[in-house]
Design a protein around this motif. Structure first.
Motif, PDB file in Angstrom:
ATOM      1  N   GLY A 205      18.402 -14.774 -19.043  1.00 26.78           N
ATOM      2  CA  GLY A 205      18.681 -13.691 -18.795  1.00 26.78           C
ATOM      3  C   GLY A 205      18.993 -12.658 -19.975  1.00 26.78           C
ATOM      4  O   GLY A 205      19.286 -11.533 -19.866  1.00 26.78           O
ATOM      5  N   LEU A 206      19.691 -13.425 -20.950  1.00 19.53           N
ATOM      6  CA  LEU A 206      20.151 -12.908 -22.044  1.00 19.53           C
ATOM      7  C   LEU A 206      19.108 -12.494 -23.298  1.00 19.53           C
ATOM      8  O   LEU A 206      19.463 -12.083 -24.316  1.00 19.53           O
ATOM      9  N   ILE A 207      17.738 -13.147 -23.037  1.00 20.28           N
ATOM     10  CA  ILE A 207      16.796 -12.585 -23.800  1.00 20.28           C
ATOM     11  C   ILE A 207      16.713 -11.212 -24.379  1.00 20.28           C
ATOM     12  O   ILE A 207      16.435 -10.918 -25.387  1.00 20.28           O
ATOM     13  N   PRO A 208      16.899 -10.127 -23.207  1.00 19.88           N
ATOM     14  CA  PRO A 208      16.628  -8.835 -23.789  1.00 19.88           C
ATOM     15  C   PRO A 208      17.723  -8.514 -24.758  1.00 19.88           C
ATOM     16  O   PRO A 208      17.422  -7.917 -25.819  1.00 19.88           O
ATOM     17  N   MET A 209      18.984  -8.906 -24.555  1.00 21.23           N
ATOM     18  CA  MET A 209      20.213  -8.582 -25.280  1.00 21.23           C
ATOM     19  C   MET A 209      19.703  -9.414 -26.711  1.00 21.23           C
ATOM     20  O   MET A 209      20.005  -8.357 -27.752  1.00 21.23           O
ATOM     21  N   VAL A 210      19.318 -10.241 -26.825  1.00 21.15           N
ATOM     22  CA  VAL A 210      19.180 -11.022 -28.044  1.00 21.15           C
ATOM     23  C   VAL A 210      17.952 -10.321 -28.938  1.00 21.15           C
ATOM     24  O   VAL A 210      18.022 -10.186 -30.135  1.00 21.15           O
ATOM     25  N   LEU A 211      16.932 -10.024 -28.047  1.00 18.24           N
ATOM     26  CA  LEU A 211      15.890  -9.276 -28.849  1.00 18.24           C
ATOM     27  C   LEU A 211      16.386  -7.991 -29.446  1.00 18.24           C
ATOM     28  O   LEU A 211      16.167  -7.561 -30.827  1.00 18.24           O
ATOM     29  N   TRP A 212      17.363  -7.141 -28.881  1.00 12.48           N
ATOM     30  CA  TRP A 212      17.910  -5.916 -29.423  1.00 12.48           C
ATOM     31  C   TRP A 212      18.686  -6.391 -30.537  1.00 12.48           C
ATOM     32  O   TRP A 212      18.946  -5.634 -31.304  1.00 12.48           O
ATOM     33  N   GLN A 213      19.843  -7.358 -30.340  1.00  9.99           N
ATOM     34  CA  GLN A 213      20.646  -7.627 -31.391  1.00  9.99           C
ATOM     35  C   GLN A 213      19.972  -7.886 -32.855  1.00  9.99           C
ATOM     36  O   GLN A 213      20.418  -7.637 -33.957  1.00  9.99           O
ATOM     37  N   TYR A 214      18.629  -8.750 -32.663  1.00  3.47           N
ATOM     38  CA  TYR A 214      18.039  -9.073 -33.845  1.00  3.47           C
ATOM     39  C   TYR A 214      17.252  -7.869 -34.301  1.00  3.47           C
ATOM     40  O   TYR A 214      16.175  -8.237 -35.312  1.00  3.47           O
ATOM     41  N   GLY A 215      17.191  -6.540 -33.581  1.00  5.37           N
ATOM     42  CA  GLY A 215      16.391  -5.661 -34.089  1.00  5.37           C
ATOM     43  C   GLY A 215      14.672  -5.847 -33.602  1.00  5.37           C
ATOM     44  O   GLY A 215      14.051  -5.184 -34.560  1.00  5.37           O
ATOM     45  N   LEU A 216      14.628  -6.679 -32.875  1.00  3.95           N
ATOM     46  CA  LEU A 216      13.117  -6.934 -32.569  1.00  3.95           C
ATOM     47  C   LEU A 216      12.436  -6.054 -31.450  1.00  3.95           C
ATOM     48  O   LEU A 216      11.451  -5.710 -31.214  1.00  3.95           O
ATOM     49  N   VAL A 217      13.574  -5.219 -30.746  1.00  3.63           N
ATOM     50  CA  VAL A 217      13.175  -3.916 -29.745  1.00  3.63           C
ATOM     51  C   VAL A 217      14.176  -2.943 -30.163  1.00  3.63           C
ATOM     52  O   VAL A 217      15.346  -3.254 -30.391  1.00  3.63           O
ATOM     53  N   THR A 218      13.640  -1.683 -29.917  1.00  5.79           N
ATOM     54  CA  THR A 218      14.399  -0.592 -29.699  1.00  5.79           C
ATOM     55  C   THR A 218      15.484  -0.341 -28.755  1.00  5.79           C
ATOM     56  O   THR A 218      14.866  -1.082 -27.592  1.00  5.79           O
TER      57      THR A 218
ATOM     58  N   GLN B  71      12.910   0.228 -25.807  1.00  4.97           N
ATOM     59  CA  GLN B  71      12.178  -0.934 -25.262  1.00  4.97           C
ATOM     60  C   GLN B  71      13.011  -1.611 -24.518  1.00  4.97           C
ATOM     61  O   GLN B  71      12.753  -2.098 -23.529  1.00  4.97           O
ATOM     62  N   LEU B  72      14.194  -1.748 -24.962  1.00  4.30           N
ATOM     63  CA  LEU B  72      15.400  -2.501 -24.129  1.00  4.30           C
ATOM     64  C   LEU B  72      15.646  -1.966 -22.821  1.00  4.30           C
ATOM     65  O   LEU B  72      15.706  -2.610 -21.901  1.00  4.30           O
ATOM     66  N   ASP B  73      15.599  -0.661 -22.639  1.00  5.45           N
ATOM     67  CA  ASP B  73      15.692   0.024 -21.336  1.00  5.45           C
ATOM     68  C   ASP B  73      14.428  -0.301 -20.345  1.00  5.45           C
ATOM     69  O   ASP B  73      14.502  -0.629 -19.296  1.00  5.45           O
ATOM     70  N   LYS B  74      13.341   0.100 -20.949  1.00  7.54           N
ATOM     71  CA  LYS B  74      12.008  -0.574 -20.563  1.00  7.54           C
ATOM     72  C   LYS B  74      12.052  -1.976 -19.934  1.00  7.54           C
ATOM     73  O   LYS B  74      11.382  -2.340 -18.609  1.00  7.54           O
ATOM     74  N   ILE B  75      12.654  -2.632 -20.748  1.00  7.95           N
ATOM     75  CA  ILE B  75      12.874  -4.218 -20.371  1.00  7.95           C
ATOM     76  C   ILE B  75      13.502  -4.331 -19.218  1.00  7.95           C
ATOM     77  O   ILE B  75      13.241  -5.144 -18.117  1.00  7.95           O
ATOM     78  N   TYR B  76      14.661  -3.760 -19.037  1.00  6.95           N
ATOM     79  CA  TYR B  76      15.673  -3.800 -18.033  1.00  6.95           C
ATOM     80  C   TYR B  76      15.167  -3.189 -16.648  1.00  6.95           C
ATOM     81  O   TYR B  76      15.412  -3.656 -15.798  1.00  6.95           O
ATOM     82  N   ASP B  77      14.377  -1.930 -17.007  1.00  5.73           N
ATOM     83  CA  ASP B  77      13.745  -1.465 -15.680  1.00  5.73           C
ATOM     84  C   ASP B  77      12.784  -2.449 -15.061  1.00  5.73           C
ATOM     85  O   ASP B  77      12.797  -2.587 -13.893  1.00  5.73           O
TER      86      ASP B  77
END
Length: 63
Positions: free
Chosen positions: A36-49, A52-58
């Motif tokens: 469940g932490l994958i979206p936050m890790v993607l954002w922390q590493y700058g791999l998503v904006t 995009q993070l909002d779209k992932i959580y949606d």
């Protein structure tokens, strides 16, 4: 995250967010067993904006 949902999630990340398998693998290596932490890790590493993070959580909320 159940296996079927996880595979759909990875497919969503690849097709809708346009992430490579390598980007997804980076996140997977850094979350241990809490997928469940994958979206936050993607954002922390700058791999998503943030958008995009909002779209992932949606997507996660509706899946």
């Amino acid at each position: 995250m159940p296996t079927i949902t996880y595979h759909r999630f990875v497919k969503f990340l690849q097709e809708e967010i346009n992430l490579s398998q390598e980007c997804i693998a980076i996140a997977q290596r850094n979350v241990d067993h809490n997928l469940g932490l994958i979206p936050m890790v993607l954002w922390q590493y700058g791999l998503v904006t943030i958008e995009q993070l909002d779209k992932i959580y949606d997507w996660l909320e509706t899946s």
